[in-house]
Design an enzyme around this catalytic site. Structure first.
Site, PDB file in Angstrom:
ATOM      1  N   TYR A 198     -17.280   1.946   4.392  1.00  9.89           N
ATOM      2  CA  TYR A 198     -15.880   2.096   4.587  1.00  9.89           C
ATOM      3  C   TYR A 198     -15.536   2.506   6.176  1.00  9.89           C
ATOM      4  O   TYR A 198     -14.880   2.128   6.848  1.00  9.89           O
ATOM      5  CB  TYR A 198     -15.232   2.946   3.708  1.00  9.89           C
ATOM      6  CG  TYR A 198     -13.807   3.341   3.750  1.00  9.89           C
ATOM      7  CD1 TYR A 198     -12.678   2.433   3.922  1.00  9.89           C
ATOM      8  CD2 TYR A 198     -13.295   4.801   4.103  1.00  9.89           C
ATOM      9  CE1 TYR A 198     -11.327   2.918   4.178  1.00  9.89           C
ATOM     10  CE2 TYR A 198     -12.124   5.157   4.455  1.00  9.89           C
ATOM     11  CZ  TYR A 198     -11.273   4.140   4.584  1.00  9.89           C
ATOM     12  OH  TYR A 198      -9.857   4.690   4.777  1.00  9.89           O
TER      13      TYR A 198
ATOM     14  N   ILE B 125      -4.758 -10.641   6.530  1.00  7.84           N
ATOM     15  CA  ILE B 125      -4.740 -10.382   7.990  1.00  7.84           C
ATOM     16  C   ILE B 125      -6.236 -10.733   8.476  1.00  7.84           C
ATOM     17  O   ILE B 125      -6.332 -10.994   9.547  1.00  7.84           O
ATOM     18  CB  ILE B 125      -4.664  -8.769   8.200  1.00  7.84           C
ATOM     19  CG1 ILE B 125      -5.692  -7.799   7.637  1.00  7.84           C
ATOM     20  CG2 ILE B 125      -3.389  -8.499   7.787  1.00  7.84           C
ATOM     21  CD1 ILE B 125      -5.583  -6.536   7.977  1.00  7.84           C
TER      22      ILE B 125
ATOM     23  N   GLY C 282       0.838  -1.147   0.030  1.00  7.58           N
ATOM     24  CA  GLY C 282       0.006   0.144   0.121  1.00  7.58           C
ATOM     25  C   GLY C 282       0.933   1.299   0.080  1.00  7.58           C
ATOM     26  O   GLY C 282       2.128   1.010   0.025  1.00  7.58           O
TER      27      GLY C 282
ATOM     28  N   ALA D 251      -5.394  -2.129   4.751  1.00  4.78           N
ATOM     29  CA  ALA D 251      -6.851  -1.818   4.639  1.00  4.78           C
ATOM     30  C   ALA D 251      -7.454  -1.858   3.265  1.00  4.78           C
ATOM     31  O   ALA D 251      -7.065  -1.898   2.324  1.00  4.78           O
ATOM     32  CB  ALA D 251      -6.850  -0.303   4.831  1.00  4.78           C
TER      33      ALA D 251
ATOM     34  N   THR E 252      -9.753   0.212   1.249  1.00  6.01           N
ATOM     35  CA  THR E 252     -10.017   1.520   0.880  1.00  6.01           C
ATOM     36  C   THR E 252     -10.731   2.036  -0.331  1.00  6.01           C
ATOM     37  O   THR E 252     -10.912   3.161  -0.594  1.00  6.01           O
ATOM     38  CB  THR E 252      -8.423   2.320   1.006  1.00  6.01           C
ATOM     39  OG1 THR E 252      -7.861   1.655  -0.335  1.00  6.01           O
ATOM     40  CG2 THR E 252      -7.541   2.136   2.158  1.00  6.01           C
TER      41      THR E 252
ATOM     42  N   THR F  60      -9.077   6.602   9.642  1.00  4.92           N
ATOM     43  CA  THR F  60      -9.406   7.350   8.744  1.00  4.92           C
ATOM     44  C   THR F  60     -10.121   8.530   9.369  1.00  4.92           C
ATOM     45  O   THR F  60     -10.766   8.277  10.580  1.00  4.92           O
ATOM     46  CB  THR F  60     -10.002   6.588   7.584  1.00  4.92           C
ATOM     47  OG1 THR F  60     -10.615   7.606   6.726  1.00  4.92           O
ATOM     48  CG2 THR F  60     -11.120   5.785   8.209  1.00  4.92           C
ATOM     49  N   ASP F  61     -10.199   9.481   8.728  1.00  3.44           N
ATOM     50  CA  ASP F  61     -11.170  10.607   9.033  1.00  3.44           C
ATOM     51  C   ASP F  61     -12.701  10.365   8.721  1.00  3.44           C
ATOM     52  O   ASP F  61     -13.578  10.913   9.157  1.00  3.44           O
ATOM     53  CB  ASP F  61     -10.984  11.877   8.078  1.00  3.44           C
ATOM     54  CG  ASP F  61     -11.005  11.616   6.469  1.00  3.44           C
ATOM     55  OD1 ASP F  61      -9.955  10.942   6.049  1.00  3.44           O
ATOM     56  OD2 ASP F  61     -11.654  12.298   5.679  1.00  3.44           O
TER      57      ASP F  61
ATOM     58  N   TRP G  82      -6.647  11.872   3.169  1.00  2.00           N
ATOM     59  CA  TRP G  82      -6.292  12.376   2.054  1.00  2.00           C
ATOM     60  C   TRP G  82      -5.120  12.075   1.683  1.00  2.00           C
ATOM     61  O   TRP G  82      -3.940  12.876   1.360  1.00  2.00           O
ATOM     62  CB  TRP G  82      -6.523  13.928   1.788  1.00  2.00           C
ATOM     63  CG  TRP G  82      -7.897  14.530   1.834  1.00  2.00           C
ATOM     64  CD1 TRP G  82      -8.906  13.744   2.340  1.00  2.00           C
ATOM     65  CD2 TRP G  82      -8.221  15.850   1.617  1.00  2.00           C
ATOM     66  NE1 TRP G  82      -9.927  14.467   2.341  1.00  2.00           N
ATOM     67  CE2 TRP G  82      -9.905  15.618   1.730  1.00  2.00           C
ATOM     68  CE3 TRP G  82      -7.761  16.652   0.812  1.00  2.00           C
ATOM     69  CZ2 TRP G  82     -10.438  16.921   1.470  1.00  2.00           C
ATOM     70  CZ3 TRP G  82      -8.414  17.882   0.333  1.00  2.00           C
ATOM     71  CH2 TRP G  82      -9.885  17.990   0.763  1.00  2.00           C
TER      72      TRP G  82
END
Length: 293
Positions: A125, A37, A10, A60, A62, A101-102, A150
């Site tokens: 998500y 995982i 990633g 992740a 994403t 994450t946001d 971002w």
């Protein structure tokens, strides 16, 4: 100290490998092909084999829009995977550093989001990532959850690389101007994680918990695109004029998953605890030619 990195292919995982190698760490970096995982048996086996002191989970799911259809897969990777890693880490006496994450926030607040603000993810998500956070925190006391936003870098898919690619083939681009956040360079995230790892490795008391790490200054996607193309023009990447950028609204560009209008994260807690300053995304863009692939 040995570090085990998951999600090695990633954006952040790639940078982690580079920096771990440069800094002379004892580490193992595993791709999703090498370690799924979401498979608890595989995770337990890998952790028992490599005996890490720290696990950095950079793996992740994403694909924000695809997650609305691939819900089981999103939860397997973003919730069950971190839970498996946190449990294996605890069983082996290891710490876990986990990237979040946001999108755990609704994105409708004014100002910036602190770690103590209420979470209210708006899509699969964000919900899967929040449940991953909760699992890590519940299972292993020795954890750092690092929320970011971002993310961009030279490796993998991201907004910067998409802008460069589209700008080379189009004369105009419509860019969303009513979503704001802090662009975050993947290399800076890797550096932040390794700074925390060094703090722990040198025997310092580590203030475990949840932290925010993102870029400053805050900006809209439209403003970010303007900065990107200013660097593209400066570096003469194109044999054509840079595209005209038109500001559009979120409503003009509907997507299956709702995007946060406000992704601005308050990173002062991390800076106070570890001395780690927010990502300087403007400096990272100065090497714009390295993203042109």
């Amino acid at each position: 100290m040995k570090i085990l990195v998951t999600g090695a292919n990633g954006q952040v995982g790639y940078c982690l490998q580079q920096q771990l190698r440069e800094q002379g760490w004892d580490f193992v970096a595993l791709t999703r092909t090498e370690l799924d995982i979401s498979d608890s048996v595989a995770v337990n086996s890998a952790v028992a084999q490599y005996q890490p002191d720290i696990i950095i989970n950079a793996a992740a799911y994403t694909a924000v829009d695809k997650a609305e259809q691939e819900q089981a897969l999103a939860y397997a990777i973003n919730r069950d995977g971190p839970a498996n890693l946190a449990r294996a880490a605890k069983d082996n006496g290891a710490a876990i550093l986990h990237i979040s994450t946001d999108y755990v926030f609704a994105g409708d607040a004014t100002g910036t989001y602190s770690e103590n603000d209420p979470t209210a993810p708006q899509g699969v998500y964000g919900k899967s990532k929040l449940e991953g956070e909760e699992a890590v925190a519940a299972i292993n006391d020795k954890h750092i959850i690092l929320r970011t936003a971002w993310v961009f870098g030279e490796h993998g898919n991201n907004f910067v690389k998409t802008m460069i690619r589209l700008g080379n083939s189009r004369d105009t681009l419509g860019i969303v101007a009513d979503q704001e956040g802090g662009p975050t360079y993947a290399g800076d995230i890797a550096n932040a994680l390794l700074s925390i790892a060094k703090h722990y490795a040198t025997g310092n008391t580590t203030p475990w918990g949840t932290y925010h790490y993102a870029g400053l200054p805050h900006i809209s996607w439209f403003g970010f695109a303007q900065h990107i193309f200013a660097q593209v023009e400066k570096a003469a990447l194109y044999n054509k004029a840079i595209p005209q950028l038109n500001a559009i609204t979120t409503a003009d560009y509907p997507t299956p998953a709702k995007r946060p209008a406000n992704s601005k994260l308050d990173c002062s807690k991390l800076e106070n605890a570890f001395g780690i300053a927010p990502s300087d995304w403007q400096s990272a863009l100065k090497n714009i030619s390295t993203y042109n692939s």
